[in-house]
Design an enzyme around this catalytic site. Structure first.
Site, PDB file in Angstrom:
ATOM      1  N   GLU A 171      39.780  38.910  44.096  1.00 51.13           N
ATOM      2  CA  GLU A 171      38.929  39.062  42.857  1.00 51.13           C
ATOM      3  C   GLU A 171      39.586  40.590  42.125  1.00 51.13           C
ATOM      4  OE1 GLU A 171      34.545  40.230  43.393  1.00 51.13           O
ATOM      5  OE2 GLU A 171      34.503  38.381  44.738  1.00 51.13           O
TER       6      GLU A 171
ATOM      7  N   GLU B 228      33.355  40.931  51.093  1.00 54.74           N
ATOM      8  CA  GLU B 228      32.963  42.276  50.908  1.00 54.74           C
ATOM      9  C   GLU B 228      31.853  42.869  51.854  1.00 54.74           C
ATOM     10  OE1 GLU B 228      31.933  42.995  46.774  1.00 54.74           O
ATOM     11  OE2 GLU B 228      34.085  42.646  46.102  1.00 54.74           O
TER      12      GLU B 228
ATOM     13  N   ASN C  16      39.412  42.496  47.091  1.00 52.97           N
ATOM     14  CA  ASN C  16      38.772  42.480  45.661  1.00 52.97           C
ATOM     15  C   ASN C  16      39.169  43.947  45.206  1.00 52.97           C
ATOM     16  OD1 ASN C  16      37.807  40.018  46.517  1.00 52.97           O
ATOM     17  ND2 ASN C  16      35.537  40.576  46.605  1.00 52.97           N
TER      18      ASN C  16
ATOM     19  N   ARG D 208      38.700  29.681  43.747  1.00 51.42           N
ATOM     20  CA  ARG D 208      37.896  30.321  44.930  1.00 51.42           C
ATOM     21  C   ARG D 208      36.483  30.152  44.783  1.00 51.42           C
ATOM     22  NH1 ARG D 208      36.114  35.874  45.687  1.00 51.42           N
ATOM     23  NH2 ARG D 208      35.416  36.285  47.906  1.00 51.42           N
TER      24      ARG D 208
ATOM     25  N   HIS E 223      29.066  34.522  50.793  1.00 50.56           N
ATOM     26  CA  HIS E 223      29.349  35.429  49.788  1.00 50.56           C
ATOM     27  C   HIS E 223      27.516  35.839  49.500  1.00 50.56           C
ATOM     28  CE1 HIS E 223      31.830  36.712  46.158  1.00 50.56           C
ATOM     29  NE2 HIS E 223      30.646  37.147  46.018  1.00 50.56           N
TER      30      HIS E 223
ATOM     31  N   TYR F  41      38.866  46.502  41.841  1.00 47.64           N
ATOM     32  CA  TYR F  41      38.538  46.632  40.640  1.00 47.64           C
ATOM     33  C   TYR F  41      38.684  48.058  39.768  1.00 47.64           C
ATOM     34  CZ  TYR F  41      35.557  42.364  40.981  1.00 47.64           C
ATOM     35  OH  TYR F  41      35.301  41.200  40.959  1.00 47.64           O
TER      36      TYR F  41
END
Ligand SMILES: *[C@@H]1O[C@H](CO)[C@@H](O)[C@H](O)[C@H]1NC(C)=O
Ligand SMILES: *[C@@H]1O[C@H](CO)[C@@H](O)[C@H](O)[C@H]1NC(C)=O
Ligand SMILES: *[C@@H]1O[C@H](CO)[C@@H](O)[C@H](O)[C@H]1NC(C)=O
Length: 503
Positions: A402, A193, A335, A102, A147, A337
């Site tokens: 991500e 995002e 994404n 990606r 992005h 985390y």
């Protein structure tokens, strides 16, 4: 008797599966064809910021200010030099057994001023070459259109994402990208995002373009991005899907949230509110055609109490609602985390996305740290957010775009903390897929390379390859985590092995 006994064992087997508790490691495989790979983004890796006719982006402008808004006063002028290292980067992916990569297109590299009246052939050439190299090596390109590196000219012209004037510029840029690369790129995402773009870029001003307008602007920004996505989806459907096929999604970032007191219904409600403000704000309009009811209610009421004549959260008119309610995503990029604790105690401050939710978040000191202040290691949160997405959006397809862990610049290549992070998080994803039935079709770890980490500069490293930023050639060295992921990718899961071979 016999069949009864069999039923008995079958039942116990099932209970065993279901009970497989959060800490127990699960051995097993992902479904055949599960996609594995790594992610990067243009500004963070390409460098060559003014080579071959590239235009200026808002991140070029932002990082070149004095005093620098970047922690180590650095920028992405050179970054990982990936603009000149397509062959090498593709080889690194191949070495890892990746089947997917990606990356994002630098809008200003293709369209120096952002507008389609001036196309930079060298920019198209660079991505053509990268895409062809990937395909030649059996690696599927997954391309993000935006992005964060907006052409500066468009920021100046329109005021950026809070302005709906941005919509046609984005749609024209997307159309160009589909027409140039759509014959070979089958998985597209529009925005990465949008929450970060709108809250951190146009609300807090900590990211480019550095605008500090926290109360209303982030919602306007979100509204524009959602409309731009939707129009792009329609255009893709009409002009490109019939010809090239392929899928178009959006990448939404969301942590998981845990009630501070799981016996307090107020805290439990606050968890759902936090998820709807973070994830639902972006996904709900694209799947259901409207903002989440709880978000609508809270922002409308707050706005009214502030004496405003209209809500800070814009509304989709009837035509838009009808259009959106058909669903304008083929899959959701996620994404993920980390995790936050949530209590129903309101956050103080000026009216904003933060205070609108009537809750506060914090992280548990017991959770292992990373080099990033916001990133604590809570692997079970991954399984929970995947289940929440499954339950909230009818088991829509999810591509994990991500997931990763940061350490500091001086960390050595035996990145055991990152190995442990990937191992625990992907094991929770395995539970989500094989036990819970979540519709996850692939996993793209962040990141292939150490890179420019936005306002933190080069102080936080997320790569599975160590990049020597003192070396003019930006030499790459695989870390232990690259070897770990290679084994995961190759096995398509976790095979039971002798203790001595295990990571
Ligand atoms: C791009 O925009 C700038 C002004 O922001 C202008 O000076 C320049 O001529 C434009 N370049 C092209 C190629 O349109
Ligand atoms: C997963 O998502 C795809 C694409 O939306 C859909 O066709 C499929 O039915 C979903 N699978 C399940 C098990 O829901
Ligand atoms: C990084 O590159 C510099 C300059 O080439 C070199 O002196 C240094 O030894 C390199 N560091 C490592 C760990 O390889």
């Amino acid at each position: 008797m016999r069949s009864q006994a069999r039923l008995f064992f079958l039942l116990f087997g099932l209970i065993g599966l279901v009970k497989c508790d959060e800490d127990e490691f699960l051995y097993g495989k992902f479904p055949p064809g599960f996609k594995w790979g790594l992610s990067v983004a243009s500004y963070q890796t390409e460098g060559a910021y003014q080579e071959d006719g590239k235009g200026v982006s808002i991140w070029d402008t932002f990082t070149h200010q004095t005093p620098s808004p970047i922690l180590d006063e650095s920028n992405g002028d050179i970054a990982c030099l990936s603009y000149h290292k397509s062959e090498e980067d593709v080889q690194l992916l191949k070495n890892m057994g990746a089947t997917t990569y990606r990356f994002s297109l630098s809008w200003a590299r293709i369209l120096p001023n952002g507008t389609v009246d001036n196309i930079n052939a060298k920019g198209i050439e660079y991505y053509d070459k990268l895409i062809n190299l990937l395909i030649k090596n059996g690696i599927e390109p997954v391309v993000t259109l935006y992005h964060w590196d907006l052409p500066q000219h468009l920021q100046d012209l329109t005021g950026g994402w809070p302005s709906e004037e941005m919509i046609p510029y984005f749609v024209q840029y997307a159309e160009l990208a589909f027409s140039k690369f759509g014959d070979r790129v089958k998985t597209w995402t529009t925005f990465n995002e949008a929450w970060v773009v709108c809250l951190i870029g146009y609300g807090e001003g900590v990211f480019a373009p550095g605008i500090k307008e926290i109360s209303e602007t982030p919602y306007k920004c979100a509204h524009t991005i959602l409309k731009a996505h939707a129009q792009t989806y329609r255009m893709f459907d009409e002009k490109f899907r019939p010809k090239f096929g392929g899928k178009l999604g959006i990448v939404i970032d969301s942590g998981w949230y845990i009630a501070a007191d799981e016996n307090d219904p107020k805290d439990v409600d606050a968890v759902e509110r936090a998820l709807q403000f973070k994830h639902g704000l972006f996904a709900s309009p694209l799947v259901f055609g409207k903002y989440p009811d709880i978000v609508r209610k809270y922002v409308d009421e707050k706005s009214q109490n502030e004496g405003r004549s209209s809500s800070r959260l814009p509304t989709f008119d009837e035509e838009w609602s009808t259009f959106l309610s058909g669903g304008v995503v083929d899959f959701l990029g996620l994404n993920h985390y980390t995790t936050q604790m949530v209590s129903a105690k309101p956050t103080r401050g000026p009216p904003s996305w933060y205070t609108d939710q009537d809750l506060s978040t914090y992280q548990d000191d017991a959770w292992p740290k990373s080099a990033s202040s916001w990133l604590r290691v809570v692997p079970s949160g991954f399984r929970h957010i995947l289940n929440w997405i499954k339950n909230t959006y009818g088991n829509i397809e999810v591509l994990v775009t991500e997931n990763g862990f940061s350490d500091t610049a001086d960390a050595d290549w035996n990145d055991d903390d990152r190995v442990n992070y990937f191992k625990q998080y992907t094991n929770n994803m395995l539970k989500a897929v094989t036990i819970d039935g979540c519709n996850v079709t692939g996993y793209l770890g962040w990141s292939l390379l150490d890179n420019f980490e936005w306002a933190s500069g080069y102080t936080e490293r997320f790569g599975v390859h160590w990049v020597n930023f003192s070396d003019p050639d930006r030499t790459r060295t695989p870390k232990k985590s690259a070897a770990f992921l290679k084994e995961l990718f190759t096995n398509n899961g976790f095979a039971k092995v002798d203790k001595k071979d295990e990571f």
